[in-house]
Structures are given as C-alpha cells and as structure tokens.
Design an enzyme around this catalytic site. Sequence first.
Site, mmCIF file in Angstrom:
data_model
loop_
_atom_site.group_PDB
_atom_site.id
_atom_site.type_symbol
_atom_site.label_atom_id
_atom_site.label_comp_id
_atom_site.label_asym_id
_atom_site.label_seq_id
_atom_site.Cartn_x
_atom_site.Cartn_y
_atom_site.Cartn_z
ATOM 1 N N LYS A 1 44.079 51.456 48.769
ATOM 2 C CA LYS A 1 44.909 51.914 49.896
ATOM 3 C C LYS A 1 44.537 51.132 51.166
ATOM 4 O O LYS A 1 45.407 50.679 51.910
ATOM 5 C CB LYS A 1 44.721 53.424 50.114
ATOM 6 C CG LYS A 1 45.427 54.254 49.034
ATOM 7 C CD LYS A 1 45.049 55.733 49.055
ATOM 8 C CE LYS A 1 45.656 56.437 47.839
ATOM 9 N NZ LYS A 1 45.226 57.831 47.677
ATOM 10 N N GLN B 1 41.186 62.064 50.309
ATOM 11 C CA GLN B 1 41.280 61.728 48.883
ATOM 12 C C GLN B 1 40.795 62.903 48.026
ATOM 13 O O GLN B 1 39.713 63.444 48.240
ATOM 14 C CB GLN B 1 40.439 60.465 48.600
ATOM 15 C CG GLN B 1 40.518 59.961 47.178
ATOM 16 C CD GLN B 1 41.916 59.445 46.795
ATOM 17 O OE1 GLN B 1 42.601 58.784 47.579
ATOM 18 N NE2 GLN B 1 42.341 59.765 45.583
ATOM 19 N N ASP C 1 50.367 62.256 53.048
ATOM 20 C CA ASP C 1 50.428 62.562 51.613
ATOM 21 C C ASP C 1 51.524 63.590 51.323
ATOM 22 O O ASP C 1 51.915 63.774 50.169
ATOM 23 C CB ASP C 1 49.085 63.126 51.127
ATOM 24 C CG ASP C 1 48.224 62.077 50.431
ATOM 25 O OD1 ASP C 1 48.785 61.063 49.985
ATOM 26 O OD2 ASP C 1 46.998 62.296 50.331
#
Length: 292
Positions: free
Chosen positions: A52, A96, A119
């Site tokens: 990422k 994460q 997200d």
Amino acid sequence: MILLDGRKTSSDLKLEIAEEVNRMKSSGQNIPHLAAVLVGEDGASLTYVGSKVRSCQQVGFQSTLIHLPDNISEAELLKEVARLNADKDIDGYIVQLPLPKHIDENKILMAIDPLKDVDGFHPSNFGKMALEMDTFIPATPFGILELLERYNVETKGKHVVVVGRSHIVGRPMSILLSRKGNPGNATVTLTHSNTKNLSSLTNQADIIVMALGIPKFLKANMVKEGVVIIDVGITRVPSNESPKGYEIVGDVDFEHVAPKCSYITPVPGGVGPMTIAMLLKNTLLACKRNQN
Ligand code: NDP
C-alpha cells in the site's frame, strides 16, 4: 473466455490517479496523504501494508506508516487513532486488520473519523453505502465494481450469487450489486456456510462472486455455461514448485471452470491488485472532499 485482468486495470487506474495528482500539484493544491497503522509483525499484514505504501509512492501521494508494537494497549491505539483524526495533513488512513486479540477491532474501527475512513468499514460509511449515498466503498468490492464496469460486464437483471458474507467482501458486494445503477440492478443471493444446496444456486447464477477462502472450492459442475466469475479468494498453499515455497490459490478450480466462463478473474492478478488501486482512489476522493 475473457480474463478480467486486474493487473492491467489497476495499473491503468494508477496512471489515471498519478495524472490527477500532477494536475493537483500544478494548480497548487495539496496532494493526497494516506497513513497506515500496522500493529505487530504479522507477515501477511507487513506485505499488504508495504505494498500500500509503495503504491502511494507510485502515484505521487504522500504516505506515512505508523508501525506499533503488538503489545500496545487498546487505550494507546485509540489515542493514536484520535491523533490521526485530528491531523489536518492526513486525508485518510487505514488500520490494518487483524489486530492482536487483546484489542477490540470494532472499538478501533468505530473510533476512526468516517471522513478519513478510506477502507469504508465504519458503520456510518457502510450505512451510507446501503442507502446509495455518496461515501467510501470498501476497497475490494469497489475494485470488483470497477472491473465489471471497465469490461462492460452487464449486471442489470442478472442473477448474482455471492458466496461468503464477510463484512469486508461478501456482504458489501451483495448490497452494491443490488443497488440501483450500474454496476448494480442485479438480483442477488447471498450465501454462507449454512446455505443448503449451494450448487443448485450457483448453477442458476449469471455472475458468481467467490469470497470464502477455501482453495478451488467452486468446481465445473457447479456453474452453467457463459457464467461470469469473480474469484476473491487468496490462500497460500504449500508448493515445491515455487521458490517461495507456496503458491496463491483462489476459491475457484480455475483450470476446469474457466473454459465454461464468459469472463473470469485469475488468481493471482484479478481482484487482488484492484483492492490497492481502489484504496488509492478513496484517498484521492478524501483529499478532494477536504479541499472543497
Ligand atoms: P471470511 O473468512 O471473513 O468469511 C468467509 C465466508 O465464507 C463466511 O461468510 C463463511 O460463512 C463463508 N463460508 C465458509 N465456508 C463456506 C461454505 N462451505 N459454503 C458457503 N459459504 C462458506 O472471509 P473474507 O471475506 O475475509 O475472505 C474470503 C477470501 O477472500 C479469503 O481467501 C481472503 O484471503 C480473500 N480476500 C481477498 C481480498 C483481495 O484483495 N483479493 C481482500 C479480502 C479477502 P459463515 O458466515 O457462515 O461463517
């Protein structure tokens, strides 16, 4: 049979995003800034976060990696989240998953400012998605929509069977494809481990989204001719043939199923690369919203 090429589509998308960033720079606007919070040393998480951050660099975003020890307390992590919420330089951030067991993931996700939740996991964003309002769509389902759209795969009036009802893939996918609009307007059946006679459902499907995490689960006798298949599954299976000692296998028995398909995503190289590209797209959206 046409392969839905996630590698090519995601690199096209990254080029488009990089061009947009250049335009923003030359007109004196702030460039997008994504932060990623990583707790602990889980191998897969380190790989995902690493790619990422690399992808941010490729498109000219600013990125910040916040790597915290796995014995960090829930209270300390909540403080970090509050700090990121308040940091005006950061347009969006991700935490994460999975988090260590002593930390309540829901508590952390609920603490993220929905305006920075690139997200799309916060209930407020998830609710907006279900209500067909403007919001951040979770990256993996968003990537699937993008692939369907770019390959002009018709979803209107089709019967879609989604296998798996996780909050990050299966359930949002079922909501998105049943929404009004394109891609959407499909009739969706959402299935899970308690579903009876799954193959009688998949055999009726025009489009199947596989998101359960069992390698090669979907066999050729479970699908009809001409079906469109999106394989989200990623499982590391031990292999002597690969220098890494494992290979990545999807939820579809690709070799036998692909010849029956009109379109199918390969694994690797299908949905996976799209996920990161869509995270970048959400960060770009967050940055633009912040400037308006
Ligand atoms: P989860 O493990 O959270 O969910 C799996 C789902 O599959 C559950 O809903 C479960 O049902 C269902 N399921 C399990 N067994 C069966 C069965 N026999 N028949 C029907 N349904 C079943 O998975 P995720 O959604 O997080 O991930 C799924 C896969 O996708 C994994 O391989 C993961 O690695 C991959 N993935 C890939 C991404 C990408 O970028 N390409 C991103 C995210 C995930 P129940 O709810 O009843 O338990």
